[in-house]
Design a protein around this motif. Structure first.
Motif, PDB file in Angstrom:
ATOM      1  N   LEU A 192      13.811  67.631  47.671  1.00  0.00           N
ATOM      2  CA  LEU A 192      14.904  67.493  48.626  1.00  0.00           C
ATOM      3  C   LEU A 192      14.936  66.049  49.108  1.00  0.00           C
ATOM      4  N   VAL A 193      16.051  65.386  48.911  1.00  0.00           N
ATOM      5  CA  VAL A 193      16.176  63.956  49.198  1.00  0.00           C
ATOM      6  C   VAL A 193      17.132  63.728  50.360  1.00  0.00           C
ATOM      7  N   ASN A 194      16.678  62.958  51.330  1.00  0.00           N
ATOM      8  CA  ASN A 194      17.528  62.563  52.451  1.00  0.00           C
ATOM      9  C   ASN A 194      18.104  61.188  52.132  1.00  0.00           C
ATOM     10  N   ILE A 195      19.298  61.165  51.578  1.00  0.00           N
ATOM     11  CA  ILE A 195      19.917  59.910  51.149  1.00  0.00           C
ATOM     12  C   ILE A 195      20.223  59.006  52.343  1.00  0.00           C
ATOM     13  N   ALA A 196      20.676  59.581  53.437  1.00  0.00           N
ATOM     14  CA  ALA A 196      21.126  58.774  54.570  1.00  0.00           C
ATOM     15  C   ALA A 196      19.974  58.124  55.329  1.00  0.00           C
ATOM     16  N   ASP A 197      18.817  58.806  55.403  1.00  0.00           N
ATOM     17  CA  ASP A 197      17.740  58.314  56.265  1.00  0.00           C
ATOM     18  C   ASP A 197      16.401  58.130  55.560  1.00  0.00           C
ATOM     19  N   GLY A 198      16.305  58.510  54.279  1.00  0.00           N
ATOM     20  CA  GLY A 198      15.033  58.384  53.584  1.00  0.00           C
ATOM     21  C   GLY A 198      14.681  56.943  53.283  1.00  0.00           C
ATOM     22  N   GLN A 199      13.439  56.730  52.815  1.00  0.00           N
ATOM     23  CA  GLN A 199      13.018  55.382  52.461  1.00  0.00           C
ATOM     24  C   GLN A 199      13.748  54.916  51.202  1.00  0.00           C
ATOM     25  N   LYS A 200      13.874  53.572  51.069  1.00  0.00           N
ATOM     26  CA  LYS A 200      14.588  52.959  49.939  1.00  0.00           C
ATOM     27  C   LYS A 200      15.980  53.595  49.855  1.00  0.00           C
ATOM     28  N   SER A 201      16.337  54.127  48.689  1.00  0.00           N
ATOM     29  CA  SER A 201      17.651  54.769  48.567  1.00  0.00           C
ATOM     30  C   SER A 201      17.540  56.274  48.746  1.00  0.00           C
ATOM     31  N   GLY A 202      16.390  56.737  49.242  1.00  0.00           N
ATOM     32  CA  GLY A 202      16.220  58.152  49.507  1.00  0.00           C
ATOM     33  C   GLY A 202      14.966  58.753  48.899  1.00  0.00           C
ATOM     34  N   TYR A 203      14.456  58.114  47.833  1.00  0.00           N
ATOM     35  CA  TYR A 203      13.330  58.681  47.096  1.00  0.00           C
ATOM     36  C   TYR A 203      12.747  57.567  46.235  1.00  0.00           C
ATOM     37  N   PHE A 204      11.502  57.741  45.767  1.00  0.00           N
ATOM     38  CA  PHE A 204      10.861  56.715  44.939  1.00  0.00           C
ATOM     39  C   PHE A 204      10.969  57.114  43.464  1.00  0.00           C
ATOM     40  N   LEU A 205      12.097  56.767  42.866  1.00  0.00           N
ATOM     41  CA  LEU A 205      12.332  57.113  41.461  1.00  0.00           C
ATOM     42  C   LEU A 205      11.390  56.378  40.517  1.00  0.00           C
ATOM     43  N   ASP A 206      10.859  55.244  40.953  1.00  0.00           N
ATOM     44  CA  ASP A 206      10.061  54.417  40.050  1.00  0.00           C
ATOM     45  C   ASP A 206       8.708  55.030  39.692  1.00  0.00           C
ATOM     46  N   GLN A 207       8.277  56.076  40.404  1.00  0.00           N
ATOM     47  CA  GLN A 207       6.993  56.707  40.090  1.00  0.00           C
ATOM     48  C   GLN A 207       7.162  57.987  39.274  1.00  0.00           C
ATOM     49  N   ARG A 208       8.366  58.265  38.826  1.00  0.00           N
ATOM     50  CA  ARG A 208       8.653  59.519  38.108  1.00  0.00           C
ATOM     51  C   ARG A 208       7.690  59.754  36.943  1.00  0.00           C
ATOM     52  N   GLU A 209       7.595  58.799  36.045  1.00  0.00           N
ATOM     53  CA  GLU A 209       6.762  58.981  34.852  1.00  0.00           C
ATOM     54  C   GLU A 209       5.281  58.922  35.195  1.00  0.00           C
ATOM     55  N   ASN A 210       4.912  58.101  36.178  1.00  0.00           N
ATOM     56  CA  ASN A 210       3.505  58.000  36.566  1.00  0.00           C
ATOM     57  C   ASN A 210       3.005  59.297  37.196  1.00  0.00           C
ATOM     58  N   ARG A 211       3.883  59.965  37.936  1.00  0.00           N
ATOM     59  CA  ARG A 211       3.501  61.260  38.513  1.00  0.00           C
ATOM     60  C   ARG A 211       3.192  62.268  37.409  1.00  0.00           C
ATOM     61  N   LYS A 212       3.974  62.216  36.364  1.00  0.00           N
ATOM     62  CA  LYS A 212       3.780  63.147  35.249  1.00  0.00           C
ATOM     63  C   LYS A 212       2.489  62.819  34.484  1.00  0.00           C
ATOM     64  N   ILE A 213       2.235  61.529  34.278  1.00  0.00           N
ATOM     65  CA  ILE A 213       1.016  61.110  33.563  1.00  0.00           C
ATOM     66  C   ILE A 213      -0.226  61.485  34.369  1.00  0.00           C
TER      67      ILE A 213
END
Length: 395
Positions: A192-213
């Protein structure tokens, strides 16, 4: 076209297609260019070097965008550059288990100061330079026509806007407002992403693949997820079969979001394993309590935002990793990250080795983490590389 003349001997970076022209490299501005206006960059002999947008208010006075003198910087140039960036991510837009990616990554995609993230059926746009600010409506209209999202929301509230002489600007640009909590999919999990008030643009997309690894190593292990934010590493570890997961963040909103994400995935959790507290203090408390973990994840915020803060950040990274290593026995795993551009991978490895030495631990590096393909690193702009990480085993 108005021009900016580079001082003799200062044109090498522009010739090498680095997009930043600092104020100290400029001899003169010809024609009194306006903030954000596209200018011709010329050398001391008035020969063409590149086109870029100008901003007298910024230390980076010109951002180079085009090195072909025959190319016209008009509406079609902007549309083509945007379309090219999105086309390069075509394979990511058809993933079955992920619906959220970065579509445009600023200088790395040749549009300095423009970031566009796709969250399910919505787009979030960050405008960080005066040149992009002038083209905001054109960019919005083209994105809306090209991708047909439900809505485009602006999150231009980064501190870097003030360095451009720009005020924060948040709000709906096109289409409908996103819900307060937008449901997205990542690696087969719901977040669940809070676009209006979350950090950066709402979520940390840059860790997507690292989370999976990282999750591949979590099966059957007790996991400690530090600086958990919305629980990306925690939930991926749970999906992989972790024995137990403790998540720590100093933000009450972060811990609330982790709870919501567990519930969204129908995962049973222990309230006591979600800790709102300072990470460094908690790691020391766990040592006093003789607690141990099999797998610790450290994903701190940016500790070295500028080169001037690198020395201080080195000490902070070392102490953080030192305290975590004290909670690991032989065979234990440490996934440790830095998103500080001023800390390169070689220095980061050195810092971890210092921490291991002081902790009395011997480490093996078994994985090296990087930023994903939707956050590309442009070879002529090394500053586009910022995220790095190591998976270490205590031996």
């Amino acid at each position: 076209m108005k021009s900016v003349r580079i001082s003799k001997g200062k044109e090498k970076a522009v010739k090498n297609h680095h997009p930043w022209v600092f104020s100290g490299a400029i001899n003169s501005a010809i024609g009194q260019p306006n903030q954000g206006e596209v200018v011709k960059i010329i050398n001391s002999a008035d020969q063409f070097l590149a086109y870029g947008y100008y901003n007298k208010s910024s230390k980076i006075t010109v951002r180079a965008i085009e090195w072909n003198e025959e190319t016209k910087i008009d509406d079609n140039w902007w549309k083509d550059r945007i379309t090219q960036a999105i086309t390069r991510r075509k394979s990511l837009l058809t993933l079955e288990d992920t619906d959220s990616v970065r579509l445009i990554y600023s200088e790395a995609d040749g549009i300095p100061g423009l970031i566009v993230d796709k969250y399910a059926d919505f787009l979030v746009m960050q405008v960080l330079t005066a040149g992009v600010e002038l083209q905001k409506k054109l960019i919005t209209d083209h994105l809306y026509a090209l991708l047909k999202p439900k809505g485009i929301f602006e999150r231009s509230d980064a501190k870097s806007r003030s360095l451009e002489g720009l005020k924060p600007s948040n709000g709906l640009l096109a289409g409908e407002m996103p819900p307060e909590l937008l449901e997205i999919n990542e690696n087969g999990l719901t977040f669940l992403v809070n676009i209006a008030d979350g950090q950066k643009s709402g979520y940390f997309l840059d860790q997507r693949e690292n989370r999976k690894i990282a999750a591949k190593y979590a099966k059957g292990l007790s996991v400690l997820d530090c600086f958990c934010y919305s629980g990306g590493f925690s939930l991926n570890a749970h999906k992989a079969g972790a024995k137990s997961i403790v998540s720590i963040d100093s933000s009450a909103l972060a811990i609330k979001t982790v709870k919501q994400n567990y519930k969204a995935n129908q995962i049973t959790f222990n309230e006591n394993d979600l800790i709102e507290a300072d990470v460094n203090a908690t790691l020391r408390r766990f040592q006093t309590e003789k607690r141990e973990f099999d797998f610790i994840i450290l994903d701190p915020p940016k500790l070295a935002p500028t080169r001037a803060t690198v020395d201080k950040a080195q000490r902070a990274y070392k102490d953080l990793n030192l305290q975590a290593l004290k909670l690991l026995q032989p065979g234990g795993l440490l996934a440790t990250f830095s998103c500080s551009g001023g800390i390169d991978i070689d220095l980061f490895k050195q810092i971890i080795s210092w921490a291991a030495l002081d902790a009395g631990k011997e480490l093996q590096i078994i994985e090296q983490f990087n930023q994903p393909s939707d956050h590309p690193i442009r070879t002529s702009f090394p500053e586009s590389e910022y995220l790095k990480g190591l998976l270490c085993r205590v031996i």
